[in-house]
Design an enzyme around this catalytic site. Structure first.
Site, mmCIF file in Angstrom:
data_model
loop_
_atom_site.group_PDB
_atom_site.id
_atom_site.type_symbol
_atom_site.label_atom_id
_atom_site.label_comp_id
_atom_site.label_asym_id
_atom_site.label_seq_id
_atom_site.Cartn_x
_atom_site.Cartn_y
_atom_site.Cartn_z
ATOM 1 N N ASP A 1 76.147 23.181 62.551
ATOM 2 C CA ASP A 1 76.906 22.246 63.365
ATOM 3 C C ASP A 1 77.901 21.420 62.568
ATOM 4 O O ASP A 1 78.910 21.000 63.099
ATOM 5 C CB ASP A 1 75.971 21.344 64.173
ATOM 6 C CG ASP A 1 74.936 20.640 63.301
ATOM 7 O OD1 ASP A 1 75.022 20.778 62.063
ATOM 8 O OD2 ASP A 1 74.054 19.971 63.864
ATOM 9 N N PHE B 1 63.685 -1.959 65.463
ATOM 10 C CA PHE B 1 64.179 -1.401 64.212
ATOM 11 C C PHE B 1 65.678 -1.669 64.115
ATOM 12 O O PHE B 1 66.398 -1.564 65.088
ATOM 13 C CB PHE B 1 63.915 0.097 64.190
ATOM 14 C CG PHE B 1 64.442 0.768 62.962
ATOM 15 C CD1 PHE B 1 63.678 0.778 61.787
ATOM 16 C CD2 PHE B 1 65.694 1.377 62.942
ATOM 17 C CE1 PHE B 1 64.162 1.389 60.654
ATOM 18 C CE2 PHE B 1 66.175 1.974 61.798
ATOM 19 C CZ PHE B 1 65.410 1.993 60.645
ATOM 20 N N SER B 2 66.112 -2.060 62.952
ATOM 21 C CA SER B 2 67.554 -2.146 62.759
ATOM 22 C C SER B 2 67.893 -1.485 61.442
ATOM 23 O O SER B 2 67.104 -1.484 60.497
ATOM 24 C CB SER B 2 68.013 -3.603 62.760
ATOM 25 O OG SER B 2 67.860 -4.158 61.471
ATOM 26 N N THR C 1 67.624 -4.097 58.463
ATOM 27 C CA THR C 1 66.323 -4.452 57.886
ATOM 28 C C THR C 1 65.501 -3.222 57.533
ATOM 29 O O THR C 1 64.610 -3.266 56.702
ATOM 30 C CB THR C 1 65.493 -5.288 58.875
ATOM 31 O OG1 THR C 1 65.329 -4.540 60.075
ATOM 32 C CG2 THR C 1 66.182 -6.600 59.194
ATOM 33 N N ARG C 2 65.775 -2.104 58.210
ATOM 34 C CA ARG C 2 65.060 -0.845 58.030
ATOM 35 C C ARG C 2 63.558 -0.993 58.272
ATOM 36 O O ARG C 2 62.728 -0.363 57.613
ATOM 37 C CB ARG C 2 65.323 -0.255 56.635
ATOM 38 C CG ARG C 2 66.775 0.184 56.474
ATOM 39 C CD ARG C 2 67.084 0.564 55.069
ATOM 40 N NE ARG C 2 66.408 1.788 54.666
ATOM 41 C CZ ARG C 2 66.086 2.059 53.404
ATOM 42 N NH1 ARG C 2 66.344 1.182 52.453
ATOM 43 N NH2 ARG C 2 65.499 3.183 53.099
ATOM 44 N N ASP D 1 57.241 0.657 70.118
ATOM 45 C CA ASP D 1 58.139 1.607 69.460
ATOM 46 C C ASP D 1 58.123 2.923 70.247
ATOM 47 O O ASP D 1 57.143 3.652 70.238
ATOM 48 C CB ASP D 1 57.637 1.826 68.022
ATOM 49 C CG ASP D 1 58.592 2.692 67.239
ATOM 50 O OD1 ASP D 1 59.516 3.262 67.853
ATOM 51 O OD2 ASP D 1 58.398 2.796 66.011
ATOM 52 N N ASP E 1 79.198 23.396 57.293
ATOM 53 C CA ASP E 1 78.586 24.688 57.623
ATOM 54 C C ASP E 1 79.648 25.751 57.890
ATOM 55 O O ASP E 1 79.341 26.942 57.960
ATOM 56 C CB ASP E 1 77.727 24.573 58.901
ATOM 57 C CG ASP E 1 76.395 23.903 58.619
ATOM 58 O OD1 ASP E 1 75.923 24.015 57.474
ATOM 59 O OD2 ASP E 1 75.851 23.268 59.536
ATOM 60 N N LYS F 1 56.317 -2.608 59.886
ATOM 61 C CA LYS F 1 56.232 -1.291 59.258
ATOM 62 C C LYS F 1 57.671 -0.814 59.013
ATOM 63 O O LYS F 1 58.595 -1.188 59.746
ATOM 64 C CB LYS F 1 55.467 -0.294 60.135
ATOM 65 C CG LYS F 1 56.211 0.192 61.378
ATOM 66 C CD LYS F 1 55.432 1.301 62.052
ATOM 67 C CE LYS F 1 56.286 2.118 63.016
ATOM 68 N NZ LYS F 1 56.821 1.420 64.172
ATOM 69 N N ASP G 1 67.742 26.687 60.389
ATOM 70 C CA ASP G 1 67.627 25.337 59.847
ATOM 71 C C ASP G 1 66.230 24.832 60.111
ATOM 72 O O ASP G 1 65.689 25.053 61.185
ATOM 73 C CB ASP G 1 68.638 24.410 60.539
ATOM 74 C CG ASP G 1 69.992 24.502 59.870
ATOM 75 O OD1 ASP G 1 70.021 24.734 58.646
ATOM 76 O OD2 ASP G 1 71.006 24.360 60.570
#
Lengths: 605, 705
Positions: free
Chosen positions: B541, B400-401, B404-405, B367, B545, B418, B330
């Site tokens: 996983d 970050f949520s 709201t992204r 961040d 798969d 950002k 992967d």
């Protein structure tokens, strides 16, 4: 060793090398059903054969069917050969009146056990001879029973090899060819033309070909001598090409009517090796990787040279006891030196040593000298060659089968050391292949060792039915380790379907006729059938693609590994027996102890 | 993106495929293990169980036979028994040593199992009745598949199951050996929990999926203990080979008796070798070394896999991993770090790059995600902008949520943000700003190349885009190169578009890639490889798969994965580290090499033993055979005894090698074969000569024979 002697050996190998590819290409085409240059002439005969015998050319057989066909064919051949031997007295072409009331004095009677032994021997391409041709067999038996078997038993051997090669070459297939078609093609396209050429050549050199009765002549000294006659050249030719080895005369290729000149001697040796060598090339072609075939060729060549260059110096050195007596044993311009006992003067030491090695490398068994008279080490070479399974070029078909068996073992043992489960030519070597390879090895070892063991100590009533001379060990010509070697050699030779005799063993008694016959049968079928099973199992497998993680089976490393496996397996199995035979005899000879003949056999007619 | 638990860093110096530090490593000769193994060695003398090992069974029969003769001689007093007694003892030692090797390997597994079994202490479960929320306490062993239980902080999870509600941190160290807790929550690929693990915080509701006795932990115990051990196909084939060799040597030795009788009769001297001597020769010849160590090698191979924290469901799977031709890897987490990193600042027209970098850096100071840190790093690298102390700035950070992204910082009245392009565009418009018409082109271009665009805005002012890119793991190219040397093709599996995939594939040096891969395509790819004769290994996983994991010859499921995936694969990586696949392949190869090396060594050893025993046997009959006594052993008795002692001691001497495996380097087959043939083939022929000679010296010095 002399320069000319070494040159003889080297030239022999080079000529063989030159012949390998053309014959290999021809056989590849033939057995893949492609057209060859012989097709215009032979194809009609081939087609006619199929029509007459009801063979369907395009059907294929599973390995079990293939094996069953082989067994059925061998059984029928055996019965035919047995019956006409027993009936030779009332059948035509019997100018010497064998097995009749007018049989000459000294003729050997064709007893049931001798007929059994001879029939088995020829049907299995062994040609062990417990009889003297010139004093036992009619020309009809020689031609219709023996010479025919010389062709078809050899062709059957080639057929099985081709089937085994197909096992490696095919992928996810359930068939390995058609026995009847392979048999017919091998006979018509390979053996007939080659033996025809060979016979003409031998005649040109002085071999005889007639139907005359034995003639009696007066010698210069005034004594009378019987000179045997017969259709010799035709049988001689197929005897070599088909690696049968059964001589028309008891003296085999030492007889001037069978092998008249040094040139015929050279060509006869080539005739033994040419088809087996061609099969290595065919193997490479059919598995689509020629290097694989050359690797087998290389391994065989090394073993071949090793054999010759042990045998030849041992013979040239001769017996140290004679040197001590002040005899000249060095080769000079006027005499060959070394051990010339039992060798033909027209061949000398190098060509005799070479012949002894070649004939036991292959399952031929023709001889041009008396192996019994070789020095212990010189005699050890032919014996050990056969014990290795005649994998050095080998007989028609038998050699490559044996070598592939060892390749399977080598790959299985050492192949793990590259960190993959073993594979050879893209085929995974798994339980079934290992099981069959081991089965064949075990039975071969048991065959030689058990029969030799029994015969070294078995007791029989003197003048009884089983063994008139008394104990089984009473049939040997020499005492001590040399006598033991004579017994060991007999069972080794029959097991290996070689048929060469160390001689010195009187084998024409019911005990030896039967046990040697049995050893021959076991040696033939319990080797071929497991190998056909391997072919069947391999053909059904996928082909694993080659990567840099794959064990390379075409380089010098693998060739070395293969040789090591052959020699070590052979040595480990037979070392105890050999140490009590030729090895101890060698040391005793150096210490001055020799083993003289116990009684004189009527060897020369 | 479920990047779950960060894998522990792999210690790798670039030449070794196997990392050196192992979670479950154990010293080779751990005293308790040693004690247990010694006890077991005697239990294993039972001929009924020993029968499954034909080589050692023959040795035991031989030992029993000589014991009978010694007893007889001791009673009758006709023959001195000193020599036969010593031979008998050493023959018994030979069997014991072989038993010890196997017992050692098993004891190591049992020790692992004991550790696991401690986790299986009887726990109480809180079963939920109906949906009413009523809880009933009962023993975990009474739970059945389908029951729903509640686990709260401090509870042991009573059985394998699927989280259906809630989120919790779970201590899975019993299973994985890794002490850092992991998060388990309902839905997605982190929903599977294992019985015996412990909830540390919060609560979860679990639907039990296994009946008592069939849990993952139970299977794991059974596997490491070797209770379910079956011989692998190659092991069976090898057993046939050595059993066959044993038969051949049996024939050679048994027929030596009549041969010797003939020799004695014709030479009129000496006598036929005694049973003790014949048995000694037999035992020395049959491949006792590999016969004694074969099962230990297999068990130790499984154990080694376990030490790498991978649970192999069968020995066959380990063996197959040595044979693998194609590795499906992967992309995310295996080939790439899984965390995207900032590689470029692309300002909109009219904005200086430095300004964009400055804003991006400020918005990322708090961040702590790898992406955020990589922006700070890039800003410093390109524009020499130092990381400022967050506390000095009197800033208000906006995390970050998912709603709201975007994330950012409010600072000096500025609103730096950002986030996903759409989210930022919406934010800018809300703030009254405008978006240049070609702005979306930039982010589209980044997306197409496999990167992730991150837009940056200062209030209503759109500043530009940060290019986040997948980063190939360090050393990956070398490791894949090693695989190629070993003849293994690596194939990258990714959901990315073909262009992106090609770019990363080229960078990582994989041989092939499967882009925009769906589970069906994966399955088809595996099947196609297999029809061409290749063996395929893969990791997976997710539930989708599962079919591919089941189809692959080696399917390694991640422990964090779903139950379906774990059941479909034939191995489970308890660390959930997909790169482990490469190590598993190496272990498989090491196992096969060890087997081949010891078989070769065992057979090669025989040559010397002949030179010791054959002349000794016939010294009286044929003194001339003394020429073969090239080691100049003192007496016939000491020669035979020395060979037997060497044969027994070599088994013990090779136990560590059998348990650890031979040294393995990723090399092309030819080089590996040459090296191993030299060491174990040629070495195997030579080694016994000085060995037997030395033992003979000692035997002579001690006046033993």
């Amino acid at each position: 060793m002399t320069a000319i002697g070494i040159l003889n050996i080297v030239v022999f190998l080079l000529v063989l090398l030159a012949l390998t590819k053309p014959l290999g290409v021809f056989m590849t085409k033939l057995f893949q059903g492609e057209r060859t240059f012989l097709h215009p002439v032979i194809r009609p005969i081939e087609k006619l054969t199929y029509r007459l015998c009801g063979i369907r050319e395009d059907t294929e057989q599973r390995w079990t069917q293939y094996a069953a066909s082989l067994i059925a064919f061998s059984l029928a051949s055996f019965l035919f050969a047995y019956i006409i031997q027993r009936l030779q007295g009332i059948l035509p072409f019997n100018p010497n009146h064998f097995s009749t009331a007018h049989a000459p004095s000294g003729a050997t009677p064709m007893t049931p056990d001798l007929a059994f032994n001879t029939a088995v021997s020829f049907v299995t391409n062994t040609n062990w001879q417990n009889y003297f041709g010139e004093t036992t067999l009619s020309y009809f038996v020689q031609m219709a029973a023996l010479t025919v078997q010389n062709f078809v038993s050899a062709a059957a051997g080639v057929a099985v090899s081709v089937a085994l090669i197909r096992g490696f070459a095919r992928r996810q297939a359930n068939s390995i060819g058609n026995f009847w078609v392979d048999l017919t093609r091998a006979t018509l396209y390979v053996f007939l033309p080659l033996s025809l050429l060979g016979a003409l050549f031998l005649c040109s050199q002085g071999a005889i070909q007639n139907f005359k009765a034995n003639t009696t002549v007066k010698t210069v000294e005034g004594a009378s001598q019987i000179i045997p006659q017969g259709p010799v050249a035709s049988q001689e030719s197929i005897k070599m090409v088909g690696t049968n080895g059964g001589g028309f005369f008891n003296a085999n290729s030492a007889h001037p009517f069978e092998n008249p000149t040094p040139l015929t001697n050279f060509v006869q040796m080539l005739m033994i090796f040419v088809i087996p060598a061609g099969l290595t090339y065919q193997f490479g072609r059919m598995v689509a990787d020629r290097r694989q075939g050359w690797a087998l060729f290389a391994a065989m060549s090394v073993l071949f040279l090793a054999g010759v260059f042990v045998c030849y110096p041992a013979e040239q050195a001769g017996n140290p006891q004679l040197t001590k007596l002040g005899l000249e044993t060095k080769a000079t311009s006027v005499q060959p030196g070394g051990n010339m006992e039992g060798k033909e003067v027209r061949f000398g030491i190098p060509a005799s040593s070479l012949f002894a090695t070649v004939t036991t490398d292959a399952s031929c068994g023709a001889i041009n000298g008396w192996h019994d008279s070789y020095t212990p080490i010189g005699g050890l070479v032919p014996l050990f060659n056969m014990q290795l399974g005649e994998v050095v070029f080998g007989g028609v078909g038998a050699g490559i089968k044996g070598m592939l068996l060892f390749a399977i073992l080598a790959v299985f043992i050492a192949g793990l050391m590259v960190g993959r489960t073993p594979e050879y030519i893209g085929k995974k070597i798994e339980q079934k292949e290992v099981k069959m390879a081991m089965l064949a090895l075990i039975l071969m070892a048991a065959n030689v060792l058990v029969f030799s063991g029994i015969s070294s100590v078995a007791n029989f009533k003197k003048n009884g039915y089983w063994n008139p001379p008394g104990p089984a060990a009473a049939n040997i010509n020499n005492d001590g380790p040399h006598g033991f070697t004579e017994i060991l050699y007999a069972y080794t030779s029959t097991n290996a379907n070689n048929g060469s005799a160390f001689a010195g063993l009187n084998g024409n008694t019911p005990w030896y006729n039967l046990t040697l016959g049995l050893a021959t049968l076991i040696g033939r079928f319990f080797f071929i059938i497991p190998m056909l099973a391997v072919a069947g199992a391999l053909a059904a497998k996928k082909k694993v693609p080659v990567t840099s993680g794959t064990l390379p089976t075409h380089g010098a490393l693998f060739v070395g590994l293969l040789i090591g496996t052959v020699v070590i397996v052979g040595a480990l199995t037979y070392f105890p027996a050999l140490s009590l035979g030729p090895i101890v005899e060698h040391f005793l000879m150096r210490e001055g102890k020799l083993f003289s003949s116990l009684f004189s056999l009527p060897i020369w007619s | 993106m479920a990047t779950a638990v960060a894998p522990p860093p792999v210690v790798n110096d670039g030449t070794e495929l196997l990392p050196k530090k192992l979670v479950r490593a154990r010293p080779l000769f751990d005293p308790p293990i040693l004690k247990r193994a010694i006890r077991e060695s005697f239990v294993k003398l039972n001929p009924v169980t020993l029968m499954s090992n034909p080589v050692m069974f023959v040795v035991e029969v031989g030992a029993a036979l000589t014991s009978v003769f010694v007893t007889r001689d001791a009673i009758t007093g006709e023959h001195p028994i000193g020599f036969t007694l010593q031979i008998t003892l050493w023959l018994w030692f030979t069997v014991l040593f072989a038993n010890f090797a196997e017992a050692m390997a098993e004891a190591r597994g049992k020790a692992q199992a004991d550790t696991l079994r401690k986790a299986k202490t009887e726990t109480m479960a809180k079963r939920l009745l109906n949906s009413g929320g009523k809880v009933e306490e009962l023993a975990a062993s009474r739970l059945r598949a389908g029951d729903i239980v509640l686990c709260e902080a401090g509870d042991n999870i009573p059985g394998d199951g699927e989280v259906i509600e809630g989120i919790a941190t779970v201590d899975e160290s019993v299973i994985t050996g890794e002490s850092a807790p992991v998060i388990r929550e309902s839905g997605g690929d982190r929903s599977a929990v294992t019985g015996g693990t412990k909830v540390l915080s919060d609560w979860i509701k679990i639907r039990i999926t296994s009946n008592p006795g069939e849990t993952f932990l139970d299977r794991m115990i059974a596997l490491v203990e070797g209770a379910e051990r079956q011989k692998t196909p190659n092991e069976i084939a090898l057993n046939i080979l050595i059993a066959g060799l044993t038969l051949i040597f049996l024939l050679a030795v048994v027929t030596l008796d009549p041969f010797a009788l003939y020799a004695v009769r014709s030479a009129g001297a000496g006598e036929v070798p005694s049973v003790a001597v014949l048995v000694s020769l037999l035992v020395c010849l049959i491949p006792t070394t590999i016969g004694g160590l074969l099962s230990a090698i297999g068990i130790a191979g499984m154990d080694r896999v376990m030490q790498h924290n991978v649970l192999a469901m069968s020995g066959k799977a380990v063996e197959a991993s040595g044979d693998v031709n194609t590795l499906l890897l992967d992309k995310t987490g295996t080939i790439t770090l899984g965390n995207r990193q900032a590689v470029e600042f692309i300002p909109v027209d009219g904005i200086e790059p430095a300004e964009l970098a400055d804003a991006a850096q400020l918005s990322s100071l708090a961040d702590e995600t790898p992406e955020g840190r990589s922006i700070v790093v890039l800003a410093k690298a390109q524009f020499n902008l130092r990381g400022r102390e967050v506390h000095d700035l009197d800033a208000h950070f906006i995390p970050f949520s998912a709603y709201t992204r975007m994330s950012g910082v409010d600072l000096d009245g500025r609103q730096l943000r950002k986030g996903a392009t759409e989210a930022i565009v919406r934010f800018v418009r809300e703030q009254g700003g405008s978006v240049p018409h070609n702005f979306m082109d930039v982010s589209d271009r980044i997306s197409r190349s496999g990167g992730t665009p991150l837009a940056v805005a200062d209030g209503g002012r759109l500043l530009g885009t940060i290019h986040l890119k997948d980063v190939v793991k360090g050393g990956m190219k070398e490791r894949l190169g090693q695989l190629r040397n070993m003849g293994i093709r690596s194939v990258m599996i990714t959901g990315d578009n073909p262009l992106t995939a090609a770019a990363i594939a080229a960078e990582a040096g994989v041989d092939d890639f499967l882009a925009q891969a769906t589970p069906e395509q994966k399955l088809q790819y595996i099947k196609r490889e297999q029809t061409e004769g290749r063996l395929v290994a893969m990791t997976g996983d997710g539930t989708n798969d599962a079919p591919a994991l089941a189809q692959a010859d080696v399917g390694v499921a991640m422990n964090t994965g779903t139950m379906a995936a774990k059941e479909a694969g034939n191995m489970v990586d308890l660390d959930s580290n997909p790169t482990k696949l490469i190590e598993v392949v190496a272990i498989g190869k090491q196992l096969l090499i060890t087997r081949g090396a010891l078989t070769t060594f065992s057979i090669a050893n025989d040559v010397a033993k002949y030179f010791a025993i054959i002349p000794a046997m016939f010294m009286a009959t044929y003194p001339a055979l003394g020429y073969l006594n090239i080691m100049h052993l003192h007496t016939p008795q000491s020669a035979v005894l020395s060979a037997v002692i060497f044969n027994a001691l070599i088994i013990i001497a090779l136990v560590p090698l059998a348990l650890r495996g031979v040294k393995y380097r990723p090399q092309a087959a030819e080089i590996m074969l040459r090296r191993n043939l030299l060491i174990y083939g040629i070495g195997g022929i030579i080694a016994p000569f000085p060995g037997i000679w030395l033992i003979d010296q000692i035997v002579h010095w001690l006046h033993l024979a």
